[in-house]
Motif scaffolding. Structure first.
Motif, mmCIF file in Angstrom:
data_model
loop_
_atom_site.group_PDB
_atom_site.id
_atom_site.type_symbol
_atom_site.label_atom_id
_atom_site.label_comp_id
_atom_site.label_asym_id
_atom_site.label_seq_id
_atom_site.Cartn_x
_atom_site.Cartn_y
_atom_site.Cartn_z
ATOM 1 N N GLU A 164 0.824 -1.213 0.000
ATOM 2 C CA GLU A 164 0.000 0.000 0.000
ATOM 3 C C GLU A 164 0.864 1.272 0.000
ATOM 4 N N THR A 165 1.946 1.202 -0.791
ATOM 5 C CA THR A 165 2.849 2.346 -0.955
ATOM 6 C C THR A 165 2.780 2.788 -2.416
ATOM 7 N N PHE A 166 2.275 3.997 -2.651
ATOM 8 C CA PHE A 166 2.005 4.428 -4.030
ATOM 9 C C PHE A 166 1.851 5.953 -4.066
ATOM 10 N N ILE A 167 1.706 6.475 -5.290
ATOM 11 C CA ILE A 167 1.387 7.901 -5.468
ATOM 12 C C ILE A 167 -0.061 7.975 -5.941
ATOM 13 N N ASP A 168 -0.891 8.626 -5.163
ATOM 14 C CA ASP A 168 -2.322 8.667 -5.447
ATOM 15 C C ASP A 168 -2.604 9.394 -6.761
ATOM 16 N N ARG A 169 -3.485 8.823 -7.589
ATOM 17 C CA ARG A 169 -3.718 9.349 -8.940
ATOM 18 C C ARG A 169 -4.691 10.521 -8.981
ATOM 19 N N SER A 170 -5.380 10.786 -7.907
ATOM 20 C CA SER A 170 -6.259 11.957 -7.879
ATOM 21 C C SER A 170 -5.665 13.077 -7.029
ATOM 22 N N LEU A 171 -5.057 12.705 -5.876
ATOM 23 C CA LEU A 171 -4.437 13.716 -5.005
ATOM 24 C C LEU A 171 -3.018 14.069 -5.448
ATOM 25 N N MET A 172 -2.371 13.166 -6.199
ATOM 26 C CA MET A 172 -1.009 13.362 -6.733
ATOM 27 C C MET A 172 0.045 13.468 -5.627
ATOM 28 N N ILE A 173 -0.194 12.807 -4.485
ATOM 29 C CA ILE A 173 0.763 12.851 -3.375
ATOM 30 C C ILE A 173 1.136 11.426 -2.966
ATOM 31 N N PRO A 174 2.269 11.248 -2.260
ATOM 32 C CA PRO A 174 2.708 9.897 -1.892
ATOM 33 C C PRO A 174 1.956 9.328 -0.683
ATOM 34 N N PHE A 175 1.755 8.008 -0.743
ATOM 35 C CA PHE A 175 1.131 7.271 0.367
ATOM 36 C C PHE A 175 2.105 6.183 0.830
ATOM 37 N N TYR A 176 2.038 5.875 2.121
ATOM 38 C CA TYR A 176 2.786 4.730 2.669
ATOM 39 C C TYR A 176 1.869 3.989 3.641
ATOM 40 N N ASN A 177 1.803 2.694 3.465
ATOM 41 C CA ASN A 177 0.980 1.855 4.334
ATOM 42 C C ASN A 177 -0.474 2.349 4.358
ATOM 43 N N GLY A 178 -0.929 2.816 3.180
ATOM 44 C CA GLY A 178 -2.317 3.245 3.020
ATOM 45 C C GLY A 178 -2.630 4.625 3.525
ATOM 46 N N ALA A 179 -1.647 5.345 4.078
ATOM 47 C CA ALA A 179 -1.886 6.706 4.606
ATOM 48 C C ALA A 179 -1.013 7.716 3.851
ATOM 49 N N SER A 180 -1.537 8.925 3.687
ATOM 50 C CA SER A 180 -0.842 9.927 2.892
ATOM 51 C C SER A 180 0.316 10.562 3.644
ATOM 52 N N VAL A 181 1.121 11.305 2.926
ATOM 53 C CA VAL A 181 2.269 11.996 3.514
ATOM 54 C C VAL A 181 1.824 13.033 4.546
ATOM 55 N N TYR A 182 0.555 13.426 4.499
ATOM 56 C CA TYR A 182 0.046 14.411 5.461
ATOM 57 C C TYR A 182 -0.615 13.745 6.669
ATOM 58 N N ALA A 183 -0.753 12.410 6.625
ATOM 59 C CA ALA A 183 -1.376 11.703 7.743
ATOM 60 C C ALA A 183 -0.349 11.173 8.736
ATOM 61 N N HIS A 184 0.844 10.821 8.259
ATOM 62 C CA HIS A 184 1.880 10.280 9.141
ATOM 63 C C HIS A 184 2.479 11.387 10.005
ATOM 64 N N GLU A 185 3.044 10.998 11.145
ATOM 65 C CA GLU A 185 3.608 11.974 12.084
ATOM 66 C C GLU A 185 5.102 11.810 12.295
ATOM 67 N N SER A 186 5.661 10.647 11.998
ATOM 68 C CA SER A 186 7.094 10.426 12.204
ATOM 69 C C SER A 186 7.910 11.267 11.222
ATOM 70 N N GLY A 187 8.772 12.122 11.771
ATOM 71 C CA GLY A 187 9.590 12.987 10.918
ATOM 72 C C GLY A 187 10.500 12.196 10.002
ATOM 73 N N GLY A 188 11.087 11.100 10.511
ATOM 74 C CA GLY A 188 11.979 10.281 9.696
ATOM 75 C C GLY A 188 11.253 9.635 8.541
ATOM 76 N N LEU A 189 10.061 9.065 8.798
ATOM 77 C CA LEU A 189 9.261 8.455 7.739
ATOM 78 C C LEU A 189 8.835 9.494 6.715
ATOM 79 N N LEU A 190 8.363 10.643 7.197
ATOM 80 C CA LEU A 190 7.927 11.698 6.281
ATOM 81 C C LEU A 190 9.064 12.130 5.359
ATOM 82 N N GLU A 191 10.261 12.289 5.928
ATOM 83 C CA GLU A 191 11.397 12.712 5.107
ATOM 84 C C GLU A 191 11.706 11.665 4.045
#
Length: 647
Positions: A503-530
């Protein structure tokens, strides 16, 4: 592949100048905190259209020493230099279509920031996208431009965005809502209607015609000056410069001899001061006369343009008169063989076309508007000439007064080597004026070359628009190919950072990256986000090589990538001492992988990285500048290039 490469950043003031050059691959700028590392990226951002001003309450050394900044860049092998003032007229950017070292021979195009950004977009072969949206608390709609500044968010990642939820300016609603559209522009996924493209095509074609008319006026002016050969002008200017340098050296020698004579006569000092003021006035008069000549050239070009518009207007009016006002009565046509009679068609009914007539009236209105606009410009320029004439008259009167005073002093004083100094000053003044006239000719030659190149750019844009009209609908399979490639690249980089790709992909409507089914704006870990953000940006860059991300400029500016993979730990050798700390890397493998990926990307793209203390094995190879706190920072007095130039 359109690519923007930053060559150098030049900080300049009346007594200070420093040039920061960049590698075409990876450049690391390291150093201590508050030494000016991040300021380098901020000034690049400023030159490329950042709306905010530089905060001089923080950047005090910059405030003290510099008042303008230049950015030299290459776009598709064409060299441009952008200039932006730091303390006044900050809404303007001047574009020189040459390298920084040649700007004296070029006349800049000074534009408002949005118009300057349009030129950069055209050079990168990307069309601005107009976004229609509803106004707040209203049924009215407004148009927003998705421009170079929106694409630039995918280039410059500020240290307060990297590894945070403010990636791509997410916290700013104005920026965030334009991000998907900027992404579409990068990958040419914008779906536009045929009418809008046709209007844009007509605008480009008209602009080409207007530039051709301007070129005619510039070439005619060069013929009047008898300066049509650019090579000869260069040779003449070079010889004059050699003569000026020789006379400068002679003057220095004579002045040194004069000092050795220990001449302390106050009247002599007064004479020298009067002479300097007299020369300043003479030079000012020459500058005003030069400005006047340039304005007169501009007026001549505009008068030629008005003549062309009037001819065009006459043709439109004649077409309207013949096709839509002239009435031919109905006729009966008799067959010469059988004498049968056939009613003739009304000429008006055949020709008259309501849409065509409206179009012609609209064109007529546009031409009348252009004529009025150009006449207003001529009127303003004539007022400028009147003002310059007044200034020249006032200065000429002052010059006459100083001349009388000098003649009196020259009789009463006995200044050592005065006649020689006067002679050299006179020679240098005449040589400088002659050289300025030659440079004016060179500027016109360069302006002609610049407009020829602009026509070439517009023709490319014309071809691009014609192709877009022919293939309006974006094919779903093309979109699939792009996102499949991006997903593969994005997942590959995430694996290198030791993350799984489920579940790691770039969403085709939002055009942003996802990891483990959650978007780059949903995660909180600074290391993961980077890791998500760098993988996403790296995937976009690599897609450019495959011919997908053609609208991306092809460079990346990053600030402090160690921020979320390192931690400050107490030095174990000094137990209990909380002031003595050293930086430890929490995940050295990921941190090292950051550098490996940036080095790989730099083989095809320019990367500029700001980092406090890069790893030793990369520091020695890629670090170009190391700034220290205080006087050894970016604004370093010892690096002042103006003091290094011999007088």
């Amino acid at each position: 592949m359109s690519r923007l490469i930053l060559n150098k950043l030049i900080l300049q003031g009346t007594t200070y100048k420093r040039t920061i050059s960049f590698n075409k691959g990876l450049t690391i700028i390291s150093g201590e905190k508050t030494s000016g590392k991040s300021l380098v990226l901020s000034l690049i951002d400023y030159c490329l259209g950042k709306s905010g001003k530089i905060d001089f309450n923080v950047q005090r050394e910059l405030d003290k020493r510099c008042d303008q900044v230049f950015l030299e860049m290459s776009i598709n092998k064409e060299v441009l230099t952008l200039k932006r003032l730091l303390k006044e007229k900050q809404t303007k950017i001047s574009i020189y279509f040459c390298s920084y070292n040649s700007i004296d021979e070029y006349t800049p195009k000074t534009l408002d920031i949005p118009d300057a950004m349009k030129i950069l977009m055209n050079k990168l072969n990307v069309d601005e996208y107009k976004l229609i949206r509803h106004q707040k608390h209203s049924n009215k709609k407004e148009i927003e431009n998705v421009s170079f500044r929106d694409i630039f968010r995918y280039v410059y990642i500020h240290q307060h965005e990297l590894g945070t939820g403010d990636f791509l300016g997410k916290k700013d609603n104005f920026k965030a809502r334009k991000n998907p559209h900027a992404f579409k522009m990068i990958f040419n996924l914008v779906d536009v209607d045929k009418e809008a493209l046709n209007e844009q095509l007509v605008k480009v074609q008209n602009e080409i015609e207007d530039i051709r008319r301007e070129l005619f006026g510039l070439n005619a002016y060069l013929e009047d000056l008898d300066e049509t050969d650019k090579v000869i002008l260069h040779l003449k200017s070079g010889k004059l410069q050699e003569e000026i340098e020789k006379n400068k050296k002679r003057k220095i020698i004579i002045l040194e001899k004069s000092v050795n004579k220990s001449n302390k006569n106050d009247e002599n000092k007064m004479y020298i001061k009067l002479k300097e003021d007299f020369n300043l006035i003479s030079n000012k008069i020459f500058q005003f006369q030069n400005q006047k000549r340039k304005i007169q050239l501009s007026i001549s070009s505009k008068e030629i343009l008005i003549d062309d518009y009037i001819k065009e207007l006459k043709e439109i009016e004649e077409t309207l008169e013949i096709n839509y006002k002239l009435i031919i009565p109905e006729q009966v046509i008799e067959c010469p063989l059988c004498s049968s009679q056939i009613p003739g068609h009304n000429h008006k009914d055949i020709i008259k076309n309501e849409n065509a007539e409206k179009t012609l009236h609209r064109i007529k209105k546009q031409i009348l508007g252009k004529i009025s606009f150009v006449k207003n410009l001529i009127e303003k320029e004539n007022k400028k000439i009147e003002q310059l004439d007044k200034e020249i008259t006032i200065l000429s009167e002052k010059q006459s007064i100083y001349d009388d005073a000098l003649s009196v002093y020259s009789k009463k004083t006995n200044v050592p080597y005065l006649s020689q100094i006067d002679s050299i000053n006179s020679i240098m003044n005449n040589l400088t004026k002659k050289q300025e006239i030659l440079k004016e000719g060179l500027r016109i030659h360069n302006k002609i070359e610049e407009k020829d190149k602009l026509i070439e750019d517009l023709k490319n844009e014309e071809s691009r628009l014609i192709k877009s009209i022919e293939a309006l609908q974006i094919k779903d399979d093309k979109k699939d190919i792009i996102f499949n490639f991006l997903d593969e690249e994005y997942q590959g980089f995430m694996k290198r950072f030791k993350y799984d790709t489920e579940e790691t992909f770039i969403d085709r409507s939002l055009m942003i990256p996802f990891y483990n089914g959650a978007s780059v704006y949903a995660h909180e870990s600074g290391g993961l986000l980077e890791c998500m953000q760098l993988s996403y940006l790296a995937a976009i860059l690599n897609s450019k090589i495959e011919g997908h991300g053609t609208g991306h400029p092809g460079l990346l500016l990053l600030d402090s990538i160690s921020k979320y993979v390192g931690t400050l730990e107490k030095n174990p050798e000094v137990e209990g001492d909380t002031t003595n700390t050293e930086e430890k890397i929490n995940d050295p493998e990921v941190y090292d992988e950051f550098y490996k990926i940036l080095i790989e990307l730099s083989l095809n793209h320019q990367i500029i990285l700001v980092e406090n203390t890069p790893p030793d094995k990369y520091d020695s190879i890629y670090t170009k500048y190391t700034f220290l706190n205080g006087e050894k920072g970016l604004i370093d007095a010892e690096k002042n290039e103006l003091e290094q130039i011999a007088y």
